[in-house]
Design a protein around this motif. Sequence first.
Motif, PDB file in Angstrom:
ATOM      1  N   THR A  74       0.830  -1.207   0.000  1.00  0.00           N
ATOM      2  CA  THR A  74       0.000   0.000   0.000  1.00  0.00           C
ATOM      3  C   THR A  74       0.859   1.249   0.000  1.00  0.00           C
ATOM      4  O   THR A  74       0.594   2.210  -0.739  1.00  0.00           O
ATOM      5  CB  THR A  74      -0.931   0.000   1.223  1.00  0.00           C
ATOM      6  N   MET A  75       1.912   1.280   0.830  1.00  0.00           N
ATOM      7  CA  MET A  75       2.779   2.445   0.895  1.00  0.00           C
ATOM      8  C   MET A  75       3.490   2.699  -0.429  1.00  0.00           C
ATOM      9  O   MET A  75       3.500   3.835  -0.936  1.00  0.00           O
ATOM     10  CB  MET A  75       3.801   2.312   2.026  1.00  0.00           C
ATOM     11  N   THR A 131      -1.380   3.588  10.863  1.00  0.00           N
ATOM     12  CA  THR A 131      -2.562   3.821  11.696  1.00  0.00           C
ATOM     13  C   THR A 131      -3.803   3.153  11.109  1.00  0.00           C
ATOM     14  O   THR A 131      -4.616   3.799  10.452  1.00  0.00           O
ATOM     15  CB  THR A 131      -2.815   5.330  11.868  1.00  0.00           C
ATOM     16  N   PHE A 132      -3.923   1.858  11.339  1.00  0.00           N
ATOM     17  CA  PHE A 132      -5.136   1.158  10.944  1.00  0.00           C
ATOM     18  C   PHE A 132      -6.299   1.666  11.802  1.00  0.00           C
ATOM     19  O   PHE A 132      -6.115   1.932  12.993  1.00  0.00           O
ATOM     20  CB  PHE A 132      -4.967  -0.353  11.128  1.00  0.00           C
ATOM     21  N   PRO A 133      -7.504   1.800  11.222  1.00  0.00           N
ATOM     22  CA  PRO A 133      -8.632   2.386  11.951  1.00  0.00           C
ATOM     23  C   PRO A 133      -8.922   1.710  13.288  1.00  0.00           C
ATOM     24  O   PRO A 133      -9.238   2.371  14.276  1.00  0.00           O
ATOM     25  CB  PRO A 133      -9.802   2.222  10.972  1.00  0.00           C
ATOM     26  N   CYS A 146       1.873   7.161  10.577  1.00  0.00           N
ATOM     27  CA  CYS A 146       1.581   7.363   9.160  1.00  0.00           C
ATOM     28  C   CYS A 146       0.300   6.648   8.782  1.00  0.00           C
ATOM     29  O   CYS A 146      -0.189   5.776   9.506  1.00  0.00           O
ATOM     30  CB  CYS A 146       2.741   6.886   8.279  1.00  0.00           C
ATOM     31  N   ASP A 147      -0.228   7.037   7.635  1.00  0.00           N
ATOM     32  CA  ASP A 147      -1.324   6.319   6.990  1.00  0.00           C
ATOM     33  C   ASP A 147      -0.795   5.928   5.616  1.00  0.00           C
ATOM     34  O   ASP A 147      -0.669   6.778   4.731  1.00  0.00           O
ATOM     35  CB  ASP A 147      -2.558   7.209   6.870  1.00  0.00           C
ATOM     36  N   ALA A 148      -0.450   4.668   5.467  1.00  0.00           N
ATOM     37  CA  ALA A 148       0.210   4.206   4.235  1.00  0.00           C
ATOM     38  C   ALA A 148      -0.654   4.385   3.005  1.00  0.00           C
ATOM     39  O   ALA A 148      -0.153   4.309   1.879  1.00  0.00           O
ATOM     40  CB  ALA A 148       0.617   2.733   4.380  1.00  0.00           C
ATOM     41  N   ARG A 149      -1.932   4.655   3.174  1.00  0.00           N
ATOM     42  CA  ARG A 149      -2.825   4.857   2.033  1.00  0.00           C
ATOM     43  C   ARG A 149      -2.671   6.246   1.426  1.00  0.00           C
ATOM     44  O   ARG A 149      -3.087   6.474   0.289  1.00  0.00           O
ATOM     45  CB  ARG A 149      -4.283   4.654   2.470  1.00  0.00           C
ATOM     46  N   THR A 175       0.845  11.846   0.884  1.00  0.00           N
ATOM     47  CA  THR A 175       1.565  12.842   1.685  1.00  0.00           C
ATOM     48  C   THR A 175       2.134  12.217   2.954  1.00  0.00           C
ATOM     49  O   THR A 175       3.259  12.541   3.363  1.00  0.00           O
ATOM     50  CB  THR A 175       0.642  14.017   2.054  1.00  0.00           C
ATOM     51  N   SER A 176       1.366  11.327   3.574  1.00  0.00           N
ATOM     52  CA  SER A 176       1.834  10.683   4.793  1.00  0.00           C
ATOM     53  C   SER A 176       3.012   9.759   4.515  1.00  0.00           C
ATOM     54  O   SER A 176       4.012   9.756   5.251  1.00  0.00           O
ATOM     55  CB  SER A 176       0.680   9.895   5.427  1.00  0.00           C
ATOM     56  N   SER A 177       2.935   8.974   3.450  1.00  0.00           N
ATOM     57  CA  SER A 177       4.038   8.080   3.084  1.00  0.00           C
ATOM     58  C   SER A 177       5.274   8.881   2.698  1.00  0.00           C
ATOM     59  O   SER A 177       6.404   8.495   3.028  1.00  0.00           O
ATOM     60  CB  SER A 177       3.608   7.171   1.923  1.00  0.00           C
ATOM     61  N   ARG A 178       5.071  10.007   2.030  1.00  0.00           N
ATOM     62  CA  ARG A 178       6.201  10.860   1.659  1.00  0.00           C
ATOM     63  C   ARG A 178       6.874  11.428   2.909  1.00  0.00           C
ATOM     64  O   ARG A 178       8.101  11.532   2.968  1.00  0.00           O
ATOM     65  CB  ARG A 178       5.730  11.999   0.745  1.00  0.00           C
TER      66      ARG A 178
END
Length: 204
Positions: free
Chosen positions: A40-41, A150-152, A177-180, A183-186
């Motif tokens: 996903t990331m 951060t899984f829900p 992070c939220d791998a989805r 911007t978060s993965s970056r």
Amino acid sequence: MDFRSSDTITGPRSEDVLPTTATAAVKVVIVGGFGVGKTTMVGSVSEIRPLTTEETMTQAGVGVDDNAGVESKTATTVAMDFGRISLSDELILYLFGTPGQERFWFLWNGLFEGALGAVVLIDTRRLQVSFDVIGRLEERGVPFVVAVNTFPEAPHHPVEALRSALDLPDEVPMIDCDARLRTSSRDVLMTLMRYLHRLAVPLA
């Protein structure tokens, strides 16, 4: 052979061509246990169409793979994921996502060849799958940062508690992070680059 115009090879897509301003390329590996979000990331942050080697999970993995906590997962990476992101006009990151199941870890040897650093993705619902991953990186001497995906439905723990559970040194960066999200993965990758720079140029 009759070559028609439709058979003409036109080369890579324009969006896959490296920027002419690129002067440096760095190899980064995304690691973690099974189902923590590595594919996903890579997919969310890559500026090119990512290469994935996901295959449907079959009965052959029953009793072999530990899928506790991710029983609904139906596909798994069997070789690697690959993507690319430009962090600036000059700096390019090549991203390699590793397979999560332990039976595929023999592939890590090739994937880590030439890697400058790594991102360890963790799932707080299944911290135990990260212990061996971090241990292997420490044995290889590969610098890494830890990204808490951060899984829900995942429990939230204080940073100090996570560091203690993972036996993580204070100097190793840890980031949520939220791998989805691109911007978060970056942000995770930028954290790794800053950490690598700090290791290369220690403060006086």
